[in-house]
Design an enzyme around this catalytic site. Structure first.
Site, short mmCIF file in Angstrom:
data_model
loop_
_atom_site.label_atom_id
_atom_site.label_comp_id
_atom_site.label_asym_id
_atom_site.label_seq_id
_atom_site.Cartn_x
_atom_site.Cartn_y
_atom_site.Cartn_z
N LEU A 47 29.48 -49.65 -54.15
CA LEU A 47 29.49 -48.56 -55.13
C LEU A 47 30.66 -48.68 -56.12
O LEU A 47 31.75 -49.09 -55.75
CB LEU A 47 29.61 -47.26 -54.34
CG LEU A 47 29.55 -45.93 -55.06
CD1 LEU A 47 28.91 -44.90 -54.16
CD2 LEU A 47 30.92 -45.42 -55.46
N HIS A 56 43.36 -27.74 -56.00
CA HIS A 56 43.23 -29.15 -56.38
C HIS A 56 43.32 -30.04 -55.13
O HIS A 56 42.57 -31.00 -54.98
CB HIS A 56 44.32 -29.55 -57.37
CG HIS A 56 44.22 -28.83 -58.69
ND1 HIS A 56 43.04 -28.72 -59.39
CD2 HIS A 56 45.15 -28.19 -59.45
CE1 HIS A 56 43.24 -28.05 -60.50
NE2 HIS A 56 44.52 -27.70 -60.57
N ASP A 100 34.63 -28.85 -61.05
CA ASP A 100 35.27 -27.66 -61.61
C ASP A 100 35.35 -26.54 -60.57
O ASP A 100 34.52 -26.45 -59.68
CB ASP A 100 34.48 -27.20 -62.85
CG ASP A 100 35.29 -26.28 -63.74
OD1 ASP A 100 36.53 -26.19 -63.56
OD2 ASP A 100 34.69 -25.64 -64.63
N GLY A 101 36.37 -25.68 -60.73
CA GLY A 101 36.47 -24.50 -59.89
C GLY A 101 37.59 -24.54 -58.86
O GLY A 101 37.68 -23.64 -58.01
C1 IPE Z 1 36.49 -29.89 -67.15
O1 IPE Z 1 36.95 -28.75 -66.54
C2 IPE Z 1 37.47 -31.02 -66.94
C3 IPE Z 1 37.54 -31.53 -65.59
C4 IPE Z 1 36.79 -31.18 -64.58
C5 IPE Z 1 38.54 -32.56 -65.37
P1 IPE Z 1 37.80 -27.65 -67.32
O2 IPE Z 1 38.10 -26.56 -66.37
O3 IPE Z 1 38.97 -28.31 -67.99
O4 IPE Z 1 36.78 -27.19 -68.46
P2 IPE Z 1 36.72 -25.87 -69.33
O5 IPE Z 1 38.10 -25.68 -69.92
O6 IPE Z 1 36.35 -24.76 -68.42
O7 IPE Z 1 35.67 -26.13 -70.35
C1 IPE Z 2 38.89 -28.50 -62.06
O1 IPE Z 2 39.28 -27.26 -61.59
C2 IPE Z 2 39.97 -29.53 -61.96
C3 IPE Z 2 40.59 -29.92 -63.24
C4 IPE Z 2 40.20 -29.54 -64.42
C5 IPE Z 2 41.74 -30.80 -63.16
P1 IPE Z 2 39.99 -26.19 -62.50
O2 IPE Z 2 41.47 -26.35 -62.39
O3 IPE Z 2 39.48 -26.27 -63.89
O4 IPE Z 2 39.55 -24.84 -61.82
P2 IPE Z 2 39.14 -23.48 -62.52
O5 IPE Z 2 38.10 -23.78 -63.54
O6 IPE Z 2 40.40 -22.94 -63.14
O7 IPE Z 2 38.64 -22.62 -61.42
MG MG Z 3 37.96 -25.34 -64.86
#
Ligand code: IPE
Ligand code: IPE
Ligand code: MG
Length: 248
Positions: A140, A46, A29-30
């Site tokens: 793996l 991404h 995430d992030g």
């Molecule tokens: C969780 O991240 C899903 C993935 C990493 C693929 P999100 O960014 O979608 O989660 P929320 O919406 O913050 O809970």
């Molecule tokens: C995680 O990063 C990747 C996916 C959910 C596909 P995010 O796109 O959720 O990034 P943030 O949370 O908006 O920073």
């Molecule tokens: Mg996110």
């Protein structure tokens, strides 16, 4: 030698090879916030996240962790703008094409969990090619969670079990049979669940399987995640006492 390399080694040296997690699962995430901080479009985050995937994979290979599962796209992520979704799908296709040979070379077996049949056809085709190319690998297991939701997974499992019940007259409704009917059939439950970007939630990831996973949450945004972060997570994991409801 940079100080970064030195400290990566230092963290690595702390890890006991006889007490490794068998299965590490990561909520990557992030990416969006990483891009936003740099005034870049979200998709740049991404793309940068692919580098971190390589780092996590290398780290697990180096340690000898047999299962790595990455949450790449959730059933809820369809709520995002169409443009971001299609760019994510293109990136995924790019990753599969680019990394296929490398996965094969490094004896990594690819696996997918989620409602794959609902993904765009082109993605499904590239997935099939990559799955076939790595099918006989025995190192793996890299599992990508794509169009994955833990509740959806449970619904699919219960439906399968109900159908089996109709066909065979009976079905066992115990924990082992539920586990067997999940997408993760045959895989050990995750021992260590990592989430980047500081969010303190599971976001519908492996709810059944993570019942006793050790959680490790870092403020690091996914594109900045390195092997060293992974080693740190494993090292912290080894300091935890897992009691499973007992007294340890
Ligand atoms: C969780 O991240 C899903 C993935 C990493 C693929 P999100 O960014 O979608 O989660 P929320 O919406 O913050 O809970
Ligand atoms: C995680 O990063 C990747 C996916 C959910 C596909 P995010 O796109 O959720 O990034 P943030 O949370 O908006 O920073
Ligand atoms: Mg996110």
């Amino acid at each position: 030698m940079t100080t970064d390399v030195v400290s990566e080694r230092a963290v690595l040296a702390q890890i006991k090879r006889n007490r490794l997690p068998r299965h590490i699962a990561i909520i990557m995430d992030g990416n969006g916030r990483w891009a936003q901080k740099r005034k870049l479009p979200r998709i740049a985050g991404h793309r940068a996240g692919m580098r971190a995937v390589r780092q996590a994979l290398e780290g697990c290979s180096q340690l000898g962790v047999p299962f790595l599962t990455l949450y790449a796209f959730s059933v809820e992520n369809w709520k995002r703008p169409q443009r971001e979704i299609s760019l994510l799908m293109s990136l995924l296709r790019e990753y599969l094409k680019k990394e296929r040979a490398e996965l094969k070379r490094r004896d990594i077996q690819l696996r997918v969990i989620g409602r794959v049949h609902e993904l765009p056809h082109a993605v499904q085709k590239d997935l099939e090619t990559a799955l076939t190319a790595t099918r006989d690998n025995s190192g793996l297991t890299l599992t990508l969670a794509l169009n994955y939701g833990a509740r959806t997974e449970l619904v699919d499992a219960f439906r399968k079990m109900a159908e089996e019940g109709v066909r065979n007259g009976s079905v066992g409704w115990d924990e082992a049979s539920i586990s067997r009917n999940l997408y993760t059939e045959g895989m050990p439950d995750p021992d260590l669940l990592i989430r980047t970007s500081g969010e303190m939630r599971l976001s519908n990831f492996l709810l059944w399987q993570a019942a006793y996973a050790e959680l490790w949450i870092t403020e690091v945004l996914w594109p900045d995640f390195t092997r060293k972060d992974l080693f740190r997570a494993v090292s912290d994991f080894q300091k935890r006492e897992r009691r499973y409801g007992g007294l340890g």
